[in-house]
Motif scaffolding. Sequence first.
Motif, PDB file in Angstrom:
ATOM      1  N   GLY A  18       0.763  -1.242   0.000  1.00 40.36           N
ATOM      2  CA  GLY A  18       0.000   0.000   0.000  1.00 40.36           C
ATOM      3  C   GLY A  18       0.787   1.282   0.000  1.00 40.36           C
ATOM      4  N   ALA A  19       2.111   1.229   0.111  1.00 38.54           N
ATOM      5  CA  ALA A  19       2.913   2.453   0.167  1.00 38.54           C
ATOM      6  C   ALA A  19       2.957   3.153  -1.186  1.00 38.54           C
ATOM      7  N   HIS A  20       3.094   4.457  -1.136  1.00 40.31           N
ATOM      8  CA  HIS A  20       3.308   5.274  -2.333  1.00 40.31           C
ATOM      9  C   HIS A  20       4.763   5.753  -2.297  1.00 40.31           C
ATOM     10  N   ILE A  21       5.561   5.325  -3.259  1.00 41.54           N
ATOM     11  CA  ILE A  21       6.969   5.723  -3.311  1.00 41.54           C
ATOM     12  C   ILE A  21       7.062   7.066  -4.013  1.00 41.54           C
ATOM     13  N   VAL A  22       7.669   8.035  -3.361  1.00 35.82           N
ATOM     14  CA  VAL A  22       7.803   9.370  -3.942  1.00 35.82           C
ATOM     15  C   VAL A  22       9.226   9.592  -4.426  1.00 35.82           C
ATOM     16  N   GLY A  23       9.349  10.230  -5.562  1.00 38.35           N
ATOM     17  CA  GLY A  23      10.654  10.592  -6.103  1.00 38.35           C
ATOM     18  C   GLY A  23      11.469   9.396  -6.550  1.00 38.35           C
ATOM     19  N   ASP A  24      12.651   9.711  -7.039  1.00 36.28           N
ATOM     20  CA  ASP A  24      13.624   8.697  -7.427  1.00 36.28           C
ATOM     21  C   ASP A  24      14.418   8.275  -6.206  1.00 36.28           C
ATOM     22  N   TYR A  25      15.038   7.124  -6.292  1.00 37.77           N
ATOM     23  CA  TYR A  25      15.928   6.695  -5.219  1.00 37.77           C
ATOM     24  C   TYR A  25      17.185   7.559  -5.275  1.00 37.77           C
ATOM     25  N   LEU A  26      17.740   7.824  -4.117  1.00 33.54           N
ATOM     26  CA  LEU A  26      19.033   8.491  -4.050  1.00 33.54           C
ATOM     27  C   LEU A  26      20.056   7.438  -3.676  1.00 33.54           C
ATOM     28  N   TYR A  27      21.099   7.333  -4.471  1.00 26.47           N
ATOM     29  CA  TYR A  27      22.182   6.392  -4.189  1.00 26.47           C
ATOM     30  C   TYR A  27      23.316   7.186  -3.559  1.00 26.47           C
ATOM     31  N   ALA A  28      23.331   7.240  -2.242  1.00 26.52           N
ATOM     32  CA  ALA A  28      24.319   8.033  -1.521  1.00 26.52           C
ATOM     33  C   ALA A  28      25.724   7.567  -1.876  1.00 26.52           C
ATOM     34  N   GLY A  29      26.588   8.500  -2.081  1.00 25.51           N
ATOM     35  CA  GLY A  29      27.970   8.180  -2.393  1.00 25.51           C
ATOM     36  C   GLY A  29      28.247   7.998  -3.867  1.00 25.51           C
ATOM     37  N   SER A  30      27.211   7.999  -4.689  1.00 19.84           N
ATOM     38  CA  SER A  30      27.455   7.892  -6.124  1.00 19.84           C
ATOM     39  C   SER A  30      27.838   9.270  -6.651  1.00 19.84           C
ATOM     40  N   PRO A  31      28.569   9.335  -7.769  1.00 23.37           N
ATOM     41  CA  PRO A  31      29.038  10.629  -8.264  1.00 23.37           C
ATOM     42  C   PRO A  31      27.920  11.637  -8.527  1.00 23.37           C
ATOM     43  N   LYS A  32      26.732  11.162  -8.867  1.00 26.06           N
ATOM     44  CA  LYS A  32      25.651  12.078  -9.195  1.00 26.06           C
ATOM     45  C   LYS A  32      24.715  12.354  -8.018  1.00 26.06           C
ATOM     46  N   SER A  33      25.019  11.807  -6.847  1.00 23.87           N
ATOM     47  CA  SER A  33      24.115  12.012  -5.713  1.00 23.87           C
ATOM     48  C   SER A  33      24.253  13.426  -5.177  1.00 23.87           C
ATOM     49  N   ASN A  34      23.135  14.053  -4.927  1.00 21.33           N
ATOM     50  CA  ASN A  34      23.107  15.381  -4.337  1.00 21.33           C
ATOM     51  C   ASN A  34      21.965  15.385  -3.329  1.00 21.33           C
ATOM     52  N   LEU A  35      22.304  15.309  -2.081  1.00 19.12           N
ATOM     53  CA  LEU A  35      21.313  15.188  -1.021  1.00 19.12           C
ATOM     54  C   LEU A  35      20.346  16.369  -1.006  1.00 19.12           C
ATOM     55  N   ASN A  36      20.851  17.580  -1.137  1.00 26.32           N
ATOM     56  CA  ASN A  36      19.977  18.757  -1.106  1.00 26.32           C
ATOM     57  C   ASN A  36      18.969  18.752  -2.241  1.00 26.32           C
ATOM     58  N   ASN A  37      19.408  18.413  -3.445  1.00 28.75           N
ATOM     59  CA  ASN A  37      18.479  18.362  -4.578  1.00 28.75           C
ATOM     60  C   ASN A  37      17.424  17.282  -4.373  1.00 28.75           C
ATOM     61  N   TRP A  38      17.846  16.134  -3.834  1.00 30.99           N
ATOM     62  CA  TRP A  38      16.913  15.037  -3.594  1.00 30.99           C
ATOM     63  C   TRP A  38      15.866  15.439  -2.564  1.00 30.99           C
ATOM     64  N   ILE A  39      16.302  16.063  -1.492  1.00 31.31           N
ATOM     65  CA  ILE A  39      15.358  16.507  -0.453  1.00 31.31           C
ATOM     66  C   ILE A  39      14.358  17.500  -1.022  1.00 31.31           C
ATOM     67  N   CYS A  40      14.829  18.435  -1.842  1.00 32.88           N
ATOM     68  CA  CYS A  40      13.930  19.399  -2.483  1.00 32.88           C
ATOM     69  C   CYS A  40      12.922  18.701  -3.386  1.00 32.88           C
ATOM     70  N   ALA A  41      13.355  17.650  -4.077  1.00 32.15           N
ATOM     71  CA  ALA A  41      12.476  16.935  -5.002  1.00 32.15           C
ATOM     72  C   ALA A  41      11.405  16.117  -4.267  1.00 32.15           C
ATOM     73  N   ILE A  42      11.770  15.522  -3.146  1.00 30.31           N
ATOM     74  CA  ILE A  42      10.802  14.654  -2.454  1.00 30.31           C
ATOM     75  C   ILE A  42       9.912  15.408  -1.480  1.00 30.31           C
ATOM     76  N   SER A  43      10.402  16.504  -0.908  1.00 36.61           N
ATOM     77  CA  SER A  43       9.687  17.158   0.187  1.00 36.61           C
ATOM     78  C   SER A  43       8.252  17.580  -0.141  1.00 36.61           C
ATOM     79  N   PRO A  44       7.933  18.040  -1.348  1.00 38.47           N
ATOM     80  CA  PRO A  44       6.522  18.405  -1.585  1.00 38.47           C
ATOM     81  C   PRO A  44       5.573  17.210  -1.533  1.00 38.47           C
ATOM     82  N   ASN A  45       6.101  16.005  -1.672  1.00 37.85           N
ATOM     83  CA  ASN A  45       5.265  14.811  -1.716  1.00 37.85           C
ATOM     84  C   ASN A  45       5.233  14.032  -0.405  1.00 37.85           C
ATOM     85  N   LEU A  46       5.879  14.560   0.608  1.00 38.98           N
ATOM     86  CA  LEU A  46       5.899  13.865   1.899  1.00 38.98           C
ATOM     87  C   LEU A  46       4.879  14.468   2.850  1.00 38.98           C
TER      88      LEU A  46
END
Length: 133
Positions: free
Chosen positions: A105-133
């Motif tokens: 029953g869960a609704h998954i919001v946003g893309d997964y963030l792969y911490a430590g990968s070259p393209k990971s950006n925690l701030n951008n990910w938080i901005c992307a998911i926060s409106p849906n939480l």
Amino acid sequence: MKHESIVVVYDSCQAIAEEIADKLGAEIISVQSMNVRQIENSQSLVLAVEFQNGGHLSPHWQYATQLFRGTSLSGKNLAVMVALGNRHDNGIYADAFCRELKENGAHIVGDYLYAGSPKSNLNNWICAISPNL
């Protein structure tokens, strides 16, 4: 009991979980101490999931999976950060983990963030998911 709208759940990546919780105004709990009541009382969960070699969930996350199976996740929003591992190796396992959460029953919001990968950006990910939480 206080209603917790957003809960960040972590295993060994406490510093990252605290940063996420601070930016979202969320509660933070260790996966080792998580219980069914906390899951039921939250509207949204941010999961800092850890995979071991071979794509197996860490023992604490295996326990959490059992809790999720025993609790309805209907109406809950979940965001997933893969805290250990990388996108190439763990993408399949993250998909399977999230598929099981969706089946409960869960609704998954946003893309997964792969911490430590070259393209990971925690701030951008938080901005992307926060409106849906």
